[in-house]
Scaffold this motif. Structure first.
Motif, mmCIF file in Angstrom:
data_model
loop_
_atom_site.group_PDB
_atom_site.id
_atom_site.type_symbol
_atom_site.label_atom_id
_atom_site.label_comp_id
_atom_site.label_asym_id
_atom_site.label_seq_id
_atom_site.Cartn_x
_atom_site.Cartn_y
_atom_site.Cartn_z
ATOM 1 N N SER A 10 1.059 28.370 56.276
ATOM 2 C CA SER A 10 1.881 27.352 55.620
ATOM 3 C C SER A 10 1.667 27.349 54.113
ATOM 4 O O SER A 10 2.558 26.938 53.369
ATOM 5 C CB SER A 10 1.565 25.960 56.182
ATOM 6 O OG SER A 10 0.247 25.567 55.839
ATOM 7 N N GLN A 11 0.489 27.801 53.651
ATOM 8 C CA GLN A 11 0.215 27.845 52.225
ATOM 9 C C GLN A 11 -0.703 29.020 51.903
ATOM 10 O O GLN A 11 -1.675 29.267 52.615
ATOM 11 C CB GLN A 11 -0.436 26.547 51.751
ATOM 12 C CG GLN A 11 -0.783 26.529 50.266
ATOM 13 C CD GLN A 11 -1.423 25.229 49.839
ATOM 14 O OE1 GLN A 11 -0.970 24.151 50.239
ATOM 15 N NE2 GLN A 11 -2.475 25.296 49.022
ATOM 16 N N GLN A 12 -0.372 29.734 50.855
ATOM 17 C CA GLN A 12 -1.197 30.852 50.397
ATOM 18 C C GLN A 12 -1.439 30.690 48.903
ATOM 19 O O GLN A 12 -0.494 30.535 48.130
ATOM 20 C CB GLN A 12 -0.501 32.181 50.669
ATOM 21 C CG GLN A 12 -1.250 33.394 50.126
ATOM 22 C CD GLN A 12 -0.522 34.693 50.411
ATOM 23 O OE1 GLN A 12 0.105 34.846 51.457
ATOM 24 N NE2 GLN A 12 -0.590 35.632 49.481
ATOM 25 N N THR A 13 -2.700 30.719 48.511
ATOM 26 C CA THR A 13 -3.070 30.595 47.106
ATOM 27 C C THR A 13 -3.792 31.855 46.664
ATOM 28 O O THR A 13 -4.774 32.267 47.304
ATOM 29 C CB THR A 13 -3.963 29.375 46.867
ATOM 30 O OG1 THR A 13 -3.278 28.195 47.302
ATOM 31 C CG2 THR A 13 -4.318 29.235 45.387
ATOM 32 N N THR A 14 -3.309 32.457 45.602
ATOM 33 C CA THR A 14 -3.930 33.651 45.032
ATOM 34 C C THR A 14 -4.543 33.288 43.688
ATOM 35 O O THR A 14 -3.856 32.748 42.815
ATOM 36 C CB THR A 14 -2.884 34.769 44.833
ATOM 37 O OG1 THR A 14 -2.237 35.040 46.083
ATOM 38 C CG2 THR A 14 -3.542 36.041 44.320
ATOM 39 N N GLU A 72 -3.636 30.653 38.977
ATOM 40 C CA GLU A 72 -3.346 30.683 40.407
ATOM 41 C C GLU A 72 -1.849 30.774 40.665
ATOM 42 O O GLU A 72 -1.038 30.285 39.883
ATOM 43 C CB GLU A 72 -3.864 29.404 41.088
ATOM 44 C CG GLU A 72 -5.366 29.224 41.047
ATOM 45 C CD GLU A 72 -5.797 27.973 41.784
ATOM 46 O OE1 GLU A 72 -4.901 27.223 42.267
ATOM 47 O OE2 GLU A 72 -7.010 27.730 41.886
ATOM 48 N N ARG A 73 -1.513 31.396 41.786
ATOM 49 C CA ARG A 73 -0.157 31.358 42.315
ATOM 50 C C ARG A 73 -0.229 30.785 43.714
ATOM 51 O O ARG A 73 -0.985 31.276 44.553
ATOM 52 C CB ARG A 73 0.477 32.741 42.356
ATOM 53 C CG ARG A 73 1.900 32.724 42.963
ATOM 54 C CD ARG A 73 2.441 34.106 43.207
ATOM 55 N NE ARG A 73 2.563 34.833 41.960
ATOM 56 C CZ ARG A 73 2.298 36.120 41.820
ATOM 57 N NH1 ARG A 73 1.846 36.809 42.859
ATOM 58 N NH2 ARG A 73 2.453 36.709 40.652
ATOM 59 N N THR A 74 0.577 29.737 43.963
ATOM 60 C CA THR A 74 0.559 29.079 45.266
ATOM 61 C C THR A 74 1.938 29.172 45.895
ATOM 62 O O THR A 74 2.954 28.887 45.234
ATOM 63 C CB THR A 74 0.144 27.603 45.130
ATOM 64 O OG1 THR A 74 -1.148 27.527 44.520
ATOM 65 C CG2 THR A 74 0.072 26.946 46.505
ATOM 66 N N GLU A 75 1.983 29.552 47.155
ATOM 67 C CA GLU A 75 3.239 29.684 47.882
ATOM 68 C C GLU A 75 3.171 28.882 49.173
ATOM 69 O O GLU A 75 2.141 28.853 49.846
ATOM 70 C CB GLU A 75 3.522 31.149 48.190
ATOM 71 C CG GLU A 75 3.688 32.023 46.957
ATOM 72 C CD GLU A 75 3.736 33.501 47.300
ATOM 73 O OE1 GLU A 75 4.835 34.062 47.300
ATOM 74 O OE2 GLU A 75 2.658 34.071 47.561
ATOM 75 N N HIS A 76 4.284 28.237 49.505
ATOM 76 C CA HIS A 76 4.399 27.494 50.755
ATOM 77 C C HIS A 76 5.438 28.165 51.645
ATOM 78 O O HIS A 76 6.452 28.666 51.164
ATOM 79 C CB HIS A 76 4.801 26.047 50.481
ATOM 80 C CG HIS A 76 3.687 25.210 49.934
ATOM 81 N ND1 HIS A 76 3.104 24.182 50.649
ATOM 82 C CD2 HIS A 76 3.033 25.248 48.749
ATOM 83 C CE1 HIS A 76 2.156 23.614 49.923
ATOM 84 N NE2 HIS A 76 2.091 24.248 48.767
ATOM 85 N N PHE A 77 5.178 28.147 52.968
ATOM 86 C CA PHE A 77 6.053 28.802 53.936
ATOM 87 C C PHE A 77 6.381 27.827 55.059
ATOM 88 O O PHE A 77 5.555 26.971 55.428
ATOM 89 C CB PHE A 77 5.371 30.044 54.524
ATOM 90 C CG PHE A 77 4.962 31.058 53.485
ATOM 91 C CD1 PHE A 77 5.799 32.095 53.128
ATOM 92 C CD2 PHE A 77 3.715 30.963 52.855
ATOM 93 C CE1 PHE A 77 5.425 33.014 52.161
ATOM 94 C CE2 PHE A 77 3.332 31.883 51.899
ATOM 95 C CZ PHE A 77 4.185 32.910 51.544
#
Length: 246
Positions: free
Chosen positions: A12-16, A23-28
């Motif tokens: 549901s969430q990926q943080t690089t 940081e880059r944060t993505e939600h799915f």
């Protein structure tokens, strides 16, 4: 770092985290589609999908998070536009019943028309699929919109591109053409004669191999033209002119 949907192995969430500390944060969503992204600069992007086709139908770049009515999926907790950001640039896509992109509209843009009037426009690209004749026709242009985003007019920008293939998908003809009237978007009833062509390239096959390529520099009014130059190896490259039949 990963966060998963409840009772699921779906992320549901990926943080690089990068070496410089950004940081880059993505939600799915539960289907694995990217709904929200905040990049290293803090710029937020939103993606929206059609429930039935699952195709992306809208993208908002540099999101203004206060415009909550524009989002089906709520803004992630704690996210807000960076200082000077929040331009809220909305692109929209439409598809045919087979899921092929037929219209793409870019973000709103203020410009000046030929009457020196300030108008709001969106870039546009239209594509028409003629499955019976294995033909794909595409054109760029723009639409004029009002403050609410309603389309007031559509304008096509030449040239149009046309590709014609056989039923196996091999390219037979590649054409660029000019539509006489630029008023209105590309439509299924648009027809182009050879007199409208700006460029014309033809492939001739024997089996699966191209045995001749025809590149026109002076497009005939009708017919296939007159051969003026040939290179015989490895395939025949033909330049044609005039309106005589080979």
């Amino acid at each position: 770092m990963y966060v998963y949907h409840p009772n699921s192995l779906q992320i549901s969430q990926q943080t690089t985290v990068f070496s410089d500390g950004t940081e880059r944060t993505e939600h799915f969503d539960i289907a694995g589609r990217n709904t929200w992204q905040r990049n290293e600069l803090g710029i937020i992007t939103y993606h929206e999908y059609d429930v039935i086709s699952e195709r992306e139908i809208r993208t908002i770049k540099d999101v203004d998070t206060t415009k909550t009515s524009d989002f089906i999926v709520p803004v992630p907790t704690g996210w807000s536009a960076v200082t000077g950001g929040g331009k809220h640039l909305i692109s929209a896509m439409e598809y045919d019943t087979q899921g092929r992109l037929i219209q793409a509209l870019g973000a709103k843009n203020v410009c000046v028309n030929t009457e020196n009037q300030s108008i709001m426009t969106r870039s546009a690209r239209w594509t028409i699929y003629d499955d019976v004749n294995c033909q794909i026709t595409s054109a760029n242009g723009f639409v004029e919109v009002d403050d609410a985003g309603n389309i007031l007019s559509e304008t096509l920008v030449n040239p149009i591109t046309i590709t014609i293939s056989d039923i196996t998908g091999r390219l037979l003809e590649a054409i660029t053409a000019r539509r006489i009237s630029t008023s209105g978007k590309l439509v299924t009833t648009d027809r182009f004669l050879q007199t409208d062509y700006l460029s014309w390239n033809v492939n001739i096959y024997v089996g699966d191999q191209i045995v001749e390529k025809r590149d026109y520099f002076d497009i005939p009014v009708g017919g296939v033209g007159e051969k003026t130059f040939t290179i015989t190896q490895p395939v025949t490259a033909t330049t044609l002119t005039g309106n005589a039949t080979l």
